[in-house]
Design a protein around this motif. Structure first.
Motif, PDB file in Angstrom:
ATOM      1  N   THR A 109       0.838  -1.188   0.000  1.00  0.00           N
ATOM      2  CA  THR A 109       0.000   0.000   0.000  1.00  0.00           C
ATOM      3  C   THR A 109       0.877   1.243   0.000  1.00  0.00           C
ATOM      4  N   PHE A 110       0.603   2.139  -0.933  1.00  0.00           N
ATOM      5  CA  PHE A 110       1.379   3.367  -1.077  1.00  0.00           C
ATOM      6  C   PHE A 110       0.633   4.552  -0.488  1.00  0.00           C
ATOM      7  N   GLY A 111       1.389   5.545  -0.037  1.00  0.00           N
ATOM      8  CA  GLY A 111       0.819   6.823   0.310  1.00  0.00           C
ATOM      9  C   GLY A 111       0.522   7.625  -0.951  1.00  0.00           C
ATOM     10  N   GLN A 112      -0.047   8.795  -0.739  1.00  0.00           N
ATOM     11  CA  GLN A 112      -0.507   9.605  -1.872  1.00  0.00           C
ATOM     12  C   GLN A 112       0.639  10.304  -2.592  1.00  0.00           C
ATOM     13  N   GLY A 113       1.798  10.336  -1.966  1.00  0.00           N
ATOM     14  CA  GLY A 113       2.957  10.965  -2.590  1.00  0.00           C
ATOM     15  C   GLY A 113       3.175  12.387  -2.117  1.00  0.00           C
ATOM     16  N   THR A 114       4.430  12.803  -2.089  1.00  0.00           N
ATOM     17  CA  THR A 114       4.820  14.179  -1.783  1.00  0.00           C
ATOM     18  C   THR A 114       5.724  14.670  -2.898  1.00  0.00           C
ATOM     19  N   ILE A 115       5.326  15.759  -3.520  1.00  0.00           N
ATOM     20  CA  ILE A 115       6.132  16.343  -4.589  1.00  0.00           C
ATOM     21  C   ILE A 115       7.136  17.299  -3.963  1.00  0.00           C
ATOM     22  N   LEU A 116       8.394  17.096  -4.273  1.00  0.00           N
ATOM     23  CA  LEU A 116       9.463  17.944  -3.748  1.00  0.00           C
ATOM     24  C   LEU A 116       9.966  18.867  -4.848  1.00  0.00           C
ATOM     25  N   THR A 117       9.919  20.170  -4.586  1.00  0.00           N
ATOM     26  CA  THR A 117      10.500  21.173  -5.470  1.00  0.00           C
ATOM     27  C   THR A 117      11.711  21.760  -4.775  1.00  0.00           C
ATOM     28  N   VAL A 118      12.792  21.908  -5.524  1.00  0.00           N
ATOM     29  CA  VAL A 118      14.031  22.454  -4.969  1.00  0.00           C
ATOM     30  C   VAL A 118      14.354  23.771  -5.671  1.00  0.00           C
ATOM     31  N   HIS A 119      14.461  24.837  -4.893  1.00  0.00           N
ATOM     32  CA  HIS A 119      14.825  26.136  -5.431  1.00  0.00           C
ATOM     33  C   HIS A 119      16.339  26.322  -5.365  1.00  0.00           C
ATOM     34  N   PRO A 120      16.924  26.945  -6.407  1.00  0.00           N
ATOM     35  CA  PRO A 120      18.376  27.153  -6.413  1.00  0.00           C
ATOM     36  C   PRO A 120      18.812  28.165  -5.372  1.00  0.00           C
TER      37      PRO A 120
ATOM     38  N   PRO B  39      -3.334  11.044 -10.024  1.00  0.00           N
ATOM     39  CA  PRO B  39      -2.930  12.234  -9.245  1.00  0.00           C
ATOM     40  C   PRO B  39      -3.653  12.308  -7.914  1.00  0.00           C
ATOM     41  N   GLY B  40      -2.878  12.532  -6.854  1.00  0.00           N
ATOM     42  CA  GLY B  40      -3.456  12.676  -5.530  1.00  0.00           C
ATOM     43  C   GLY B  40      -3.804  11.376  -4.842  1.00  0.00           C
ATOM     44  N   LEU B  41      -3.687  10.265  -5.553  1.00  0.00           N
ATOM     45  CA  LEU B  41      -4.047   8.960  -4.972  1.00  0.00           C
ATOM     46  C   LEU B  41      -2.845   8.042  -4.819  1.00  0.00           C
ATOM     47  N   GLY B  42      -1.706   8.457  -5.316  1.00  0.00           N
ATOM     48  CA  GLY B  42      -0.529   7.603  -5.240  1.00  0.00           C
ATOM     49  C   GLY B  42      -0.689   6.383  -6.137  1.00  0.00           C
ATOM     50  N   LEU B  43      -0.016   5.309  -5.769  1.00  0.00           N
ATOM     51  CA  LEU B  43      -0.133   4.059  -6.513  1.00  0.00           C
ATOM     52  C   LEU B  43      -1.085   3.126  -5.766  1.00  0.00           C
ATOM     53  N   ARG B  44      -1.969   2.523  -6.510  1.00  0.00           N
ATOM     54  CA  ARG B  44      -2.900   1.568  -5.915  1.00  0.00           C
ATOM     55  C   ARG B  44      -2.719   0.220  -6.612  1.00  0.00           C
ATOM     56  N   GLN B  45      -2.634  -0.812  -5.796  1.00  0.00           N
ATOM     57  CA  GLN B  45      -2.352  -2.139  -6.314  1.00  0.00           C
ATOM     58  C   GLN B  45      -3.609  -2.749  -6.942  1.00  0.00           C
ATOM     59  N   ILE B  46      -3.460  -3.292  -8.147  1.00  0.00           N
ATOM     60  CA  ILE B  46      -4.587  -3.866  -8.866  1.00  0.00           C
ATOM     61  C   ILE B  46      -4.646  -5.374  -8.619  1.00  0.00           C
ATOM     62  N   TYR B  47      -3.606  -6.065  -8.990  1.00  0.00           N
ATOM     63  CA  TYR B  47      -3.453  -7.496  -8.779  1.00  0.00           C
ATOM     64  C   TYR B  47      -1.985  -7.788  -8.517  1.00  0.00           C
ATOM     65  N   TYR B  48      -1.762  -8.906  -7.850  1.00  0.00           N
ATOM     66  CA  TYR B  48      -0.403  -9.368  -7.709  1.00  0.00           C
ATOM     67  C   TYR B  48      -0.364 -10.882  -7.884  1.00  0.00           C
ATOM     68  N   SER B  49       0.848 -11.377  -8.100  1.00  0.00           N
ATOM     69  CA  SER B  49       1.033 -12.812  -8.320  1.00  0.00           C
ATOM     70  C   SER B  49       2.249 -13.270  -7.547  1.00  0.00           C
ATOM     71  N   PRO B  83     -13.735   4.947 -19.346  1.00  0.00           N
ATOM     72  CA  PRO B  83     -12.928   6.166 -19.133  1.00  0.00           C
ATOM     73  C   PRO B  83     -12.314   6.266 -17.742  1.00  0.00           C
ATOM     74  N   ASN B  84     -12.943   5.688 -16.718  1.00  0.00           N
ATOM     75  CA  ASN B  84     -12.351   5.782 -15.381  1.00  0.00           C
ATOM     76  C   ASN B  84     -11.133   4.869 -15.204  1.00  0.00           C
ATOM     77  N   GLN B  85     -10.776   4.143 -16.252  1.00  0.00           N
ATOM     78  CA  GLN B  85      -9.541   3.357 -16.227  1.00  0.00           C
ATOM     79  C   GLN B  85      -8.398   4.091 -16.918  1.00  0.00           C
ATOM     80  N   THR B  86      -8.660   5.310 -17.356  1.00  0.00           N
ATOM     81  CA  THR B  86      -7.584   6.166 -17.846  1.00  0.00           C
ATOM     82  C   THR B  86      -6.630   6.426 -16.707  1.00  0.00           C
ATOM     83  N   SER B  87      -5.381   6.051 -16.907  1.00  0.00           N
ATOM     84  CA  SER B  87      -4.435   6.126 -15.797  1.00  0.00           C
ATOM     85  C   SER B  87      -3.034   5.799 -16.304  1.00  0.00           C
ATOM     86  N   LEU B  88      -2.083   5.899 -15.384  1.00  0.00           N
ATOM     87  CA  LEU B  88      -0.710   5.471 -15.635  1.00  0.00           C
ATOM     88  C   LEU B  88      -0.520   4.145 -14.898  1.00  0.00           C
TER      89      LEU B  88
END
Lengths: 120, 114
Positions: A109-120, B39-49, B83-88
């Motif tokens: 399970t992953f968190g939502q992520g944190t975007i890091l920006t670095v200013h020079p 965006p804003g949801l991070g990575l979510r696991q779909i299936y694993y093996s 369309p709700n499966q549009t993703s990376l």
């Protein structure tokens, strides 16, 4: 169900400044904990991991993280940030051996992520 | 070179047209997994093996299928994309040493469903 929270969506720091990215997890036992980094347009790269033992773990690129059981946290730190550290950072949790053989054995399970920006 | 490869890298399709995203690893890893990143949801696991012929649901399995007939391949199948499966989408693999998953990620597949 396990969950991971990264409270900061976006953090901006100046090059050379110190950095701390927060991660809190919700899980009864001590899980396996990870930090990954994702540069723009790239896949994820493992920075460091915690399984057991010393609660301060060292990773690649000068990063470290500290596991605090009492706070259910695994914060990522770096003493001096470089411009190349600009990226998105993800904390992740695996249930660990305490749930070996259970239905969530292979889950991450992953968190939502944190975007890091670095200013020079 | 040890790596996880995904194909295609980019795909635009229409609602309902079945598609398959392939994933292959050359590291002899037993564990493989699929994630989607939004965006804003991070990575979510779909299936694993965990190994050949052993698959299980992650957190968001609805609308997806997988198969694991060979150790190196773990394709992701969308029988009727919406369309709700549009993703990376990312595939990952890992050697299963007591669940200590140090996952190696592929480069990603950007899917757009119109």
């Amino acid at each position: 169900a396990q969950s991971v929270t990264q409270p900061d969506i976006h953090i901006t720091v100046s090059e050379g400044a110190s950095l701390e990215l927060r991660c809190n997890y919700s899980y009864g036992a001590t899980p396996y904990l990870f930090w990954y980094v994702q540069s723009p347009g790239q896949g994820l790269q493992l920075l460091l991991k915690y399984f057991s033992g010393d609660t301060l773990v060292q990773g690649i690129k000068g990063f470290e993280a500290e596991f605090k059981r009492s706070q259910s946290s695994f914060n990522l730190r770096k003493p001096s940030v470089h411009w190349s550290d600009a990226a998105e950072y993800f904390c992740a949790v695996n249930p660990g051996l305490s749930n070996a053989g259970g239905t969530s054995y292979g889950k991450l399970t992953f968190g939502q992520g944190t975007i890091l920006t670095v200013h020079p | 070179e040890a790596q996880v490869t995904q194909n295609p890298r980019y795909l635009i399709t229409v609602t309902g047209k079945k598609l398959t995203v392939t994933c292959s690893q050359n590291m002899n890893h037993e564990y493989m997994s699929w994630y989607r990143q939004d965006p804003g949801l991070g990575l979510r696991q779909i299936y694993y093996s965990m190994n050949v012929e052993v698959t299980d649901k992650g957190d968001v399995p609805e609308g997806y299928k997988v198969s694991r007939k060979e150790k190196r391949n773990f394709p992701l199948i969308l029988e009727s994309p919406s369309p709700n499966q549009t993703s990376l989408y990312f595939c990952a693999s890992s050697p299963p040493t007591s669940g200590r998953y140090e996952q190696y990620f592929g480069p990603g597949t950007r899917l757009t469903v119109t």
